[in-house]
Design a protein around this motif. Structure first.
Motif, mmCIF file in Angstrom:
data_model
loop_
_atom_site.group_PDB
_atom_site.id
_atom_site.type_symbol
_atom_site.label_atom_id
_atom_site.label_comp_id
_atom_site.label_asym_id
_atom_site.label_seq_id
_atom_site.Cartn_x
_atom_site.Cartn_y
_atom_site.Cartn_z
ATOM 1 N N ARG A 1 41.078 56.332 29.139
ATOM 2 C CA ARG A 1 42.003 56.017 28.046
ATOM 3 C C ARG A 1 41.298 55.230 26.941
ATOM 4 N NH1 ARG A 1 46.342 52.610 30.538
ATOM 5 N NH2 ARG A 1 44.544 51.868 31.720
ATOM 6 N N GLU A 2 41.994 55.063 25.827
ATOM 7 C CA GLU A 2 41.456 54.313 24.704
ATOM 8 C C GLU A 2 41.490 52.811 24.995
ATOM 9 O OE1 GLU A 2 39.952 55.679 22.018
ATOM 10 O OE2 GLU A 2 40.250 57.568 23.080
ATOM 11 N N GLN A 3 40.737 52.041 24.210
ATOM 12 C CA GLN A 3 40.577 50.604 24.445
ATOM 13 C C GLN A 3 41.920 49.864 24.506
ATOM 14 O OE1 GLN A 3 37.399 49.056 24.927
ATOM 15 N NE2 GLN A 3 38.746 47.455 25.726
ATOM 16 N N VAL A 4 42.821 50.136 23.580
ATOM 17 C CA VAL A 4 44.097 49.418 23.563
ATOM 18 C C VAL A 4 44.901 49.688 24.834
ATOM 19 C CG1 VAL A 4 45.390 51.176 22.256
ATOM 20 C CG2 VAL A 4 46.065 48.753 22.129
ATOM 21 N N GLU A 5 44.850 50.918 25.328
ATOM 22 C CA GLU A 5 45.546 51.252 26.570
ATOM 23 C C GLU A 5 44.938 50.488 27.744
ATOM 24 O OE1 GLU A 5 46.786 55.787 26.521
ATOM 25 O OE2 GLU A 5 44.741 55.529 25.746
ATOM 26 N N TRP A 6 43.618 50.468 27.798
ATOM 27 C CA TRP A 6 42.879 49.745 28.842
ATOM 28 C C TRP A 6 43.239 48.264 28.819
ATOM 29 C CZ3 TRP A 6 39.418 50.159 32.855
ATOM 30 C CH2 TRP A 6 38.616 49.061 33.127
ATOM 31 N N ASP A 7 43.236 47.684 27.627
ATOM 32 C CA ASP A 7 43.497 46.248 27.496
ATOM 33 C C ASP A 7 44.850 45.849 28.064
ATOM 34 O OD1 ASP A 7 41.030 45.901 26.302
ATOM 35 O OD2 ASP A 7 41.835 45.762 24.254
ATOM 36 N N HIS A 8 45.865 46.702 27.892
ATOM 37 C CA HIS A 8 47.212 46.367 28.341
ATOM 38 C C HIS A 8 47.390 46.469 29.855
ATOM 39 C CE1 HIS A 8 49.465 45.494 24.689
ATOM 40 N NE2 HIS A 8 48.602 46.313 24.097
ATOM 41 N N GLY A 9 46.619 47.309 30.510
ATOM 42 C CA GLY A 9 46.743 47.415 31.960
ATOM 43 C C GLY A 9 45.838 48.478 32.534
ATOM 44 N N HIS A 10 45.076 48.098 33.546
ATOM 45 C CA HIS A 10 44.173 49.050 34.197
ATOM 46 C C HIS A 10 43.935 48.648 35.641
ATOM 47 C CE1 HIS A 10 40.715 46.248 33.886
ATOM 48 N NE2 HIS A 10 41.238 45.925 32.726
ATOM 49 N N ILE A 11 43.316 49.541 36.387
ATOM 50 C CA ILE A 11 42.957 49.288 37.782
ATOM 51 C C ILE A 11 41.763 48.334 37.776
ATOM 52 C CG2 ILE A 11 42.162 50.354 39.930
ATOM 53 C CD1 ILE A 11 43.564 52.973 38.831
ATOM 54 N N ASP A 12 41.838 47.286 38.552
ATOM 55 C CA ASP A 12 40.854 46.208 38.513
ATOM 56 C C ASP A 12 39.413 46.689 38.654
ATOM 57 O OD1 ASP A 12 39.977 43.552 38.332
ATOM 58 O OD2 ASP A 12 40.076 43.289 40.503
ATOM 59 N N THR A 13 39.169 47.600 39.547
ATOM 60 C CA THR A 13 37.787 48.023 39.827
ATOM 61 C C THR A 13 37.323 49.194 38.964
ATOM 62 O OG1 THR A 13 38.575 49.488 41.580
ATOM 63 C CG2 THR A 13 37.924 47.244 42.229
ATOM 64 N N ALA A 14 38.171 49.648 38.033
ATOM 65 C CA ALA A 14 37.859 50.845 37.248
ATOM 66 C C ALA A 14 36.712 50.618 36.265
ATOM 67 C CB ALA A 14 39.092 51.309 36.489
ATOM 68 N N THR B 1 34.699 60.198 42.511
ATOM 69 C CA THR B 1 35.307 59.482 41.403
ATOM 70 C C THR B 1 36.735 59.953 41.183
ATOM 71 O OG1 THR B 1 33.154 59.262 40.319
ATOM 72 C CG2 THR B 1 35.092 58.905 38.945
ATOM 73 N N LEU B 2 37.662 58.998 41.126
ATOM 74 C CA LEU B 2 39.046 59.258 40.765
ATOM 75 C C LEU B 2 39.162 59.008 39.267
ATOM 76 C CD1 LEU B 2 42.032 59.783 41.659
ATOM 77 C CD2 LEU B 2 42.248 57.285 41.855
ATOM 78 N N VAL B 3 39.576 60.022 38.506
ATOM 79 C CA VAL B 3 39.637 59.913 37.054
ATOM 80 C C VAL B 3 41.091 59.742 36.631
ATOM 81 C CG1 VAL B 3 38.938 60.944 34.863
ATOM 82 C CG2 VAL B 3 37.630 61.451 36.941
ATOM 83 N N VAL B 4 41.346 58.716 35.782
ATOM 84 C CA VAL B 4 42.712 58.402 35.375
ATOM 85 C C VAL B 4 42.829 58.292 33.857
ATOM 86 C CG1 VAL B 4 43.183 57.176 37.535
ATOM 87 C CG2 VAL B 4 42.451 55.881 35.530
ATOM 88 N N CYS B 5 44.041 58.610 33.375
ATOM 89 C CA CYS B 5 44.433 58.336 31.990
ATOM 90 C C CYS B 5 45.910 57.948 32.062
ATOM 91 C CB CYS B 5 44.162 59.531 31.073
ATOM 92 S SG CYS B 5 45.190 60.978 31.389
ATOM 93 N N LYS B 6 46.660 58.123 30.995
ATOM 94 C CA LYS B 6 48.064 57.706 31.026
ATOM 95 C C LYS B 6 48.924 58.643 31.877
ATOM 96 C CE LYS B 6 51.946 56.337 28.120
ATOM 97 N NZ LYS B 6 52.396 56.083 26.735
ATOM 98 N N VAL B 7 48.803 59.967 31.657
ATOM 99 C CA VAL B 7 49.653 60.911 32.390
ATOM 100 C C VAL B 7 48.890 61.987 33.152
ATOM 101 C CG1 VAL B 7 51.661 60.584 30.896
ATOM 102 C CG2 VAL B 7 50.024 62.379 30.373
ATOM 103 N N GLY B 8 47.602 62.150 32.878
ATOM 104 C CA GLY B 8 46.806 63.133 33.607
ATOM 105 C C GLY B 8 46.175 64.214 32.761
ATOM 106 N N GLY B 9 46.456 64.274 31.473
ATOM 107 C CA GLY B 9 45.885 65.312 30.612
ATOM 108 C C GLY B 9 44.436 65.055 30.250
ATOM 109 N N ARG B 10 44.160 63.882 29.700
ATOM 110 C CA ARG B 10 42.778 63.552 29.335
ATOM 111 C C ARG B 10 41.899 63.460 30.571
ATOM 112 N NH1 ARG B 10 44.126 58.322 25.871
ATOM 113 N NH2 ARG B 10 45.916 58.459 27.244
#
Length: 110
Positions: free
Chosen positions: A25-38, A58-67
């Motif tokens: 995800r983009e920086q602003v999305e990351w800043d608001h909440g992410h998995i600690d070890t990501a 590797t488990l790959v994540v974004c907001k909903v699964g598209g990116r």
């Protein structure tokens, strides 16, 4: 090409040792909440920063699964073992999985 995908119900809690999490995800999305070890590498930067992605599963994540699906397909084409989290961080949050924030507010998915 079939994108390897897993639902949140198929992701062990807690995450097993040796499983890397890549957040695209983009920086602003990351800043608001992410998995600690990501590891955070926005999708558009991934080709230039592939060497920052550890070898192994590797488990790959974004907001909903598209990116993350795009990133997973690209990583697989590079010979990497990657799986997309279907439902992304929204499903992670809904399942009550732990997150951290880089803001002064409780973690949330934006």
């Amino acid at each position: 090409m079939q994108i390897p995908t897993v639902a949140i119900s198929g992701v062990p809690d807690p995450l097993p040792e040796g499983l890397h999490v890549l957040d695209v995800r983009e920086q602003v999305e990351w800043d608001h909440g992410h998995i600690d070890t990501a590891i955070h590498i926005p999708l558009m930067e991934l080709p230039d920063r592939l060497d920052e992605v550890p070898d192994g599963q590797t488990l790959v994540v974004c907001k909903v699964g598209g990116r993350s699906a795009q990133a997973t397909g690209w990583l697989a084409a590079q010979g990497r073992a990657a799986v997309n989290l279907d439902g992304g961080m929204l499903d992670w949050e809904a399942a009550g999985r732990p997150m951290v924030s880089e803001t002064d507010h409780p973690p949330q998915v934006v």
